[in-house]
Design an enzyme around this catalytic site. Structure first.
Site, PDB file in Angstrom:
ATOM      1  N   HIS A  93       0.833  -1.218   0.000  1.00  0.00           N
ATOM      2  CA  HIS A  93       0.000   0.000   0.000  1.00  0.00           C
ATOM      3  C   HIS A  93       0.861   1.260   0.000  1.00  0.00           C
ATOM      4  O   HIS A  93       0.487   2.278   0.593  1.00  0.00           O
ATOM      5  CB  HIS A  93      -0.954   0.025   1.203  1.00  0.00           C
ATOM      6  N   ASN A 114     -10.224  -3.003   2.521  1.00  0.00           N
ATOM      7  CA  ASN A 114      -9.879  -3.023   1.099  1.00  0.00           C
ATOM      8  C   ASN A 114     -11.136  -2.796   0.269  1.00  0.00           C
ATOM      9  O   ASN A 114     -12.247  -2.775   0.804  1.00  0.00           O
ATOM     10  CB  ASN A 114      -9.287  -4.381   0.719  1.00  0.00           C
TER      11      ASN A 114
HETATM   12 FE1  HDE Z   1      -2.416  -4.800   5.546  1.00  0.00          FE
HETATM   13  N1  HDE Z   1      -0.612  -3.994   6.020  1.00  0.00           N
HETATM   14  N2  HDE Z   1      -1.756  -6.604   6.163  1.00  0.00           N
HETATM   15  N3  HDE Z   1      -4.122  -5.685   4.908  1.00  0.00           N
HETATM   16  N4  HDE Z   1      -3.064  -3.048   4.891  1.00  0.00           N
HETATM   17  C1  HDE Z   1      -0.265  -2.712   5.858  1.00  0.00           C
HETATM   18  O1  HDE Z   1       0.802  -1.349   7.456  1.00  0.00           O
HETATM   19  C2  HDE Z   1      -0.679  -6.814   6.922  1.00  0.00           C
HETATM   20  C3  HDE Z   1      -4.455  -6.995   5.032  1.00  0.00           C
HETATM   21  C4  HDE Z   1      -4.320  -2.751   4.456  1.00  0.00           C
HETATM   22  O2  HDE Z   1      -3.255   3.489   3.937  1.00  0.00           O
HETATM   23  C5  HDE Z   1       1.038  -2.375   6.510  1.00  0.00           C
HETATM   24  O3  HDE Z   1       1.102   0.874   7.699  1.00  0.00           O
HETATM   25  C6  HDE Z   1      -0.595  -8.207   7.295  1.00  0.00           C
HETATM   26  C7  HDE Z   1      -5.851  -7.198   4.817  1.00  0.00           C
HETATM   27  C8  HDE Z   1      -4.401  -1.372   4.089  1.00  0.00           C
HETATM   28  O4  HDE Z   1      -1.643   3.371   5.398  1.00  0.00           O
HETATM   29  C9  HDE Z   1       1.438  -3.687   7.193  1.00  0.00           C
HETATM   30  C10 HDE Z   1      -1.658  -8.808   6.707  1.00  0.00           C
HETATM   31  C11 HDE Z   1      -6.344  -5.954   4.538  1.00  0.00           C
HETATM   32  C12 HDE Z   1      -3.132  -0.850   4.331  1.00  0.00           C
HETATM   33  C13 HDE Z   1       0.303  -4.594   6.797  1.00  0.00           C
HETATM   34  C14 HDE Z   1      -2.399  -7.796   6.011  1.00  0.00           C
HETATM   35  C15 HDE Z   1      -5.256  -5.023   4.605  1.00  0.00           C
HETATM   36  C16 HDE Z   1      -2.335  -1.920   4.833  1.00  0.00           C
HETATM   37  C17 HDE Z   1       2.058  -1.767   5.585  1.00  0.00           C
HETATM   38  C18 HDE Z   1      -2.010 -10.273   6.733  1.00  0.00           C
HETATM   39  C19 HDE Z   1      -7.789  -5.576   4.195  1.00  0.00           C
HETATM   40  C20 HDE Z   1      -2.669   0.561   4.055  1.00  0.00           C
HETATM   41  C21 HDE Z   1       2.160  -0.302   5.958  1.00  0.00           C
HETATM   42  C22 HDE Z   1      -2.446 -10.731   7.987  1.00  0.00           C
HETATM   43  C23 HDE Z   1      -8.705  -5.876   5.236  1.00  0.00           C
HETATM   44  C24 HDE Z   1      -3.008   1.492   5.179  1.00  0.00           C
HETATM   45  C25 HDE Z   1       1.319  -0.150   7.111  1.00  0.00           C
HETATM   46  C26 HDE Z   1      -2.608   2.901   4.806  1.00  0.00           C
HETATM   47  C27 HDE Z   1      -1.009  -1.776   5.233  1.00  0.00           C
HETATM   48  C28 HDE Z   1       0.246  -5.851   7.252  1.00  0.00           C
HETATM   49  C29 HDE Z   1      -3.553  -8.091   5.263  1.00  0.00           C
HETATM   50  C30 HDE Z   1      -5.454  -3.628   4.356  1.00  0.00           C
HETATM   51  C31 HDE Z   1       2.799  -4.247   6.828  1.00  0.00           C
HETATM   52  C32 HDE Z   1       0.489  -8.838   8.137  1.00  0.00           C
HETATM   53  C33 HDE Z   1      -6.617  -8.519   4.909  1.00  0.00           C
HETATM   54  C34 HDE Z   1      -5.618  -0.635   3.538  1.00  0.00           C
HETATM   55  O5  HDE Z   1       1.499  -3.552   8.575  1.00  0.00           O
END
Ligand code: HDE
Length: 708
Positions: free
Chosen positions: A87, A160
């Site tokens: 993202h 999402n």
């Molecule tokens: Fe994320 N995800 N994610 N994700 N995600 C990040 O956090 C993570 C997942 C989502 O505009 C990170 O600040 C793991 C699902 C959005 O700043 C990080 C897993 C969904 C955003 C991270 C998921 C998301 C992130 C990277 C699996 C939808 C952007 C930078 C368990 C429900 C937020 C940060 C923004 C961002 C980890 C899966 C949505 C690395 C470990 C499912 C919208 O922490």
């Protein structure tokens, strides 16, 4: 340009309508006078010269004592912070959330109690795979992250634009993300899922099939961030005043209706305007056409959970709206662009564990992993534990902690008490825990053996994918077939292509055959053995289709009008007036941006020169050249592309009285003129054109423009 010598020894020069000073070296600049503030160093020391380093004589050497130079370069050298690992590319805006329907029966969440009450919000919409500098329209799921600054603390719904995710257990996240990002040996392709590593991983991970289907659908190429749905994905819990739990799934429904582009259009938009989505948001908010979504909740209990065909803790499954209706309880309105992109959009830190009293987690293994990851990643990205002190991240309600020190600490506790319990009394002792207002976790009963395994129903990887596919219109199904075909055509390893088709056979035979044909697979592979039998009688869910839930007006959309010297002023006005009445934006495109002289002698400036304003940037086009203009543009390749692309992308095309020769030069035959072509020959035709455009695209044309 004029020139006058000043007493300081600098010249004063006027270039165009602005006056500058010019030093001996020839560099032009302006100095502080009157209302213009004086430039200073970060320490506040006034700067006399920002154009030259301090030197011994005009030819140097430069002096180390030039603290202004050193401070300026030092700061510049450290301007970048690590981009988000996923993202990375996103766009943020401020707004508010207003409750319209109280949820006080199911939750104590303060923000969900009193209809009519508003709280501030910050929203960041993003792509997943590409780096910070990638383009806005790759085929990708979009992030939909919302921060609500409630009176009981910050609540982040980090969702999402798809309700299902690619994996079921957080331990697989690094593998999935590595596979979709650029391949590590070559450093490409950037922001693309169309490569071997991604398809290798997903074809070996059938749990990803549902999210992959969403990614292959038009959901993954939204026309505007304003026109897409958002989903909280996981099942969360609401907790009421009696401590009872209700399961909840969150939805954001766009007020403007859903709309996507077609794939060939997306490819071209990325070249024509890589910032297409962020520019669209910026323009919409600044013009007062505020993006808006309704917050919807699906509420259900254990009884439903037990009767459902799938596990409600499985993030690769959705709950069809037809089964559990979406109750609309509030509105999210984005009404203010950021003051500074870096300070707000880049530094905003979302975290799934930012919940408020009345909202709690479930045991979804993906959610549990996320609760660790987000806080952890901010430490690296924002350089220390104090990122909550950054204004965009700080709560807007009173807050008191005994946390202190660390990099860039702005809010250390005041006075003597930096621990508790303490006996320093109400004034000096600081804040105290509050059993009645404080956050309480749901008293869930947990038991079981310590194991590394998944629950039984998680293993159904195909049934809901099939349900999604059969819920689409035929137009959308063809887009899905074409998307798989495009992506697999970029995959170099035949075994991977064939493995994907083996999964599609469990989803829909017609889809599998179309893709197999599209990639030239001579014989169909065996279907991949499903871990659980596929439920093939789930009914279609119309809520899953974009075209069944599109806009009812053309408001918020944009028309590109091709004009030249001599364009009929009356017809141009007719189209512009009709567009204005609908709330549709128009942009004039033509031979030179400075303007064209219309038939009535007036001059209008243009928004785009033809080679910078291809039709992919617009939702519909109108061709209003004069006869001479049509002749001129007939020799311009980009004008011919303008028409050809609008045709290929199934757009409505308004045809002025002199446009025929230009259309012919673009290679379109009279037999190609379908009902998507609307004559603009008289005053009333503007309204007729806009009315036609409400269908958004003339989809019937698509079958004529794709032979393979
Ligand atoms: Fe994320 N995800 N994610 N994700 N995600 C990040 O956090 C993570 C997942 C989502 O505009 C990170 O600040 C793991 C699902 C959005 O700043 C990080 C897993 C969904 C955003 C991270 C998921 C998301 C992130 C990277 C699996 C939808 C952007 C930078 C368990 C429900 C937020 C940060 C923004 C961002 C980890 C899966 C949505 C690395 C470990 C499912 C919208 O922490």
């Amino acid at each position: 340009m004029s020139k006058r010598e000043k007493s300081s020894g600098r010249d004063e020069v006027t270039i165009g309508d602005q006056t500058f000073e010019r030093s001996k070296g020839g560099e032009t600049h302006q100095t502080a006078t009157g209302d213009v503030p004086t430039l200073t160093t970060a320490q506040g020391v006034p700067v006399s010269d920002d154009q030259n380093t301090l030197k011994v004589g005009p030819r140097g050497p430069a002096l180390l004592e030039d603290f202004h130079f050193r401070e300026k370069i030092f700061h510049f050298d450290h301007e970048r912070i690590p981009e988000r690992v996923v993202h990375a590319r996103g766009y943020g805006a401020h707004g508010y959330f207003e409750l319209t329907d109280s949820l006080s029966d199911v939750t104590t969440a303060d923000v969900l109690q009193r209809p009519g009450e508003r709280v501030p919000a910050f929203v960041r919409l993003s792509t997943v795979a590409g780096g910070r500098g990638s383009s806005d329209l790759p085929r990708d799921i979009r992030g939909f992250a919302v921060k609500l600054y409630t009176k009981a603390g910050n609540w982040d719904i980090v969702g999402n634009n798809a309700p299902v995710f690619f994996i079921q257990d957080a331990i697989k996240f690094p593998d999935f993300v590595h596979s979709i990002k650029e391949e590590p040996d070559r450093g490409f392709p950037q922001a693309q899922s169309a490569h071997d590593n991604l398809w290798d991983f997903v074809s070996l991970s059938p749990e990803s099939m549902h999210a992959i289907m969403w990614a292959m659908s038009d959901r993954a190429i939204p026309r505007s961030l304003r026109f897409m749905e958002g989903f909280g994905v996981h099942t969360f819990r609401f907790i009421n005043k009696d401590g009872n739990s209700t399961y909840v799934k969150f939805h954001w429904k766009p007020k403007a209706g859903m709309q996507s582009v077609v794939w060939n259009e997306a490819l071209k938009i990325n070249g024509a305007d890589p910032d297409f989505h962020r520019r669209d948001m910026w323009d919409a908010i600044n013009s007062g056409d505020f993006p808006e979504w309704e917050l919807g909740v699906q509420l259900f209990d254990d009884e439903f959970a037990d009767s459902f065909d799938f596990d409600i803790l499985d993030a690769t499954k959705l709950i069809p709206e037809e089964l559990v209706p979406v109750r609309r309880v509030g509105r999210l309105v984005l009404n203010r662009v950021v003051d500074n992109f870096f300070a707000e959009t880049e530094q905003v830190a979302f975290c799934t564990q930012n919940v408020v009293p009345g909202v709690d987690f479930t045991n979804d293994p993906l959610l549990q992993g996320r609760n660790f990851s987000y806080l952890d990643t901010q430490l690296k990205r924002l350089g220390g534990p104090n990122f909550t002190h950054i204004p965009v991240n700080a709560p807007k309600c009173p807050f008191h902690t005994f946390q202190q020190d660390g990099h860039a600490a702005m809010h250390n506790p005041k006075g003597r008490a930096n621990y508790e319990p303490n006996s320093w009394g109400p004034e000096a002792g600081g804040a105290r825990e509050n059993p009645s207002r404080g956050y309480r976790s749901y008293a869930a009963q947990e038991s079981g053996e310590t194991r590394r395994e998944r629950a039984e129903l998680f293993a159904d990887h195909y049934s809901q994918v099939r349900q999604f596919y059969i819920s689409q219109t035929q137009t959308e199904q063809v887009h899905i077939q074409q998307a798989y075909t495009f992506e697999l055509s970029k995959v170099e390893t035949p075994a991977i292509r064939s493995r994907v088709v083996s999964h599609l056979l469990n989803i829909d035979k017609g889809l599998a055959e179309a893709v197999a044909k599209g990639i030239g697979l001579e014989t169909l592979p065996e279907a991949a053995p499903p871990a659980r039998p596929v439920i093939d009688n789930l009914p279609p869910s119309p809520a899953l289709s974009i075209l069944k839930n599109g806009p009812t007006t053309f408001a918020g959309r944009k028309i590109g009008i091709l004009v030249t010297d001599g364009t009929d002023a009356g017809l141009l006005k007719a189209v512009c007036d009709a567009a204005k009445a609908e709330g549709t934006n128009v942009e004039l495109v033509g031979p030179q941006v400075g303007g064209v002289k219309l038939s009535d002698g007036s001059t209008v400036p243009l928004g785009q020169k033809i080679n910078g304003g291809p039709s992919v940037l617009y939702d519909a086009v109108v061709l209003l050249p004069s006869a001479a203009g049509a002749k001129l543009l007939g020799h311009e390749a980009t004008a011919r592309d303008f028409i050809n692309d609008a045709y290929a992308h199934a757009k409505f095309i308004g045809v002025g009285p002199e446009a025929d020769p230009l259309i012919a030069r673009a290679g379109l035959q009279p037999s190609d003129r379908d009902q998507g072509f609307v004559a603009i020959a008289a005053q009333g035709d503007g309204d007729g054109f806009i009315k036609a455009c409400r269908a958004v695209r003339f989809w019937e044309r698509e079958s004529k423009v794709h032979a393979v």
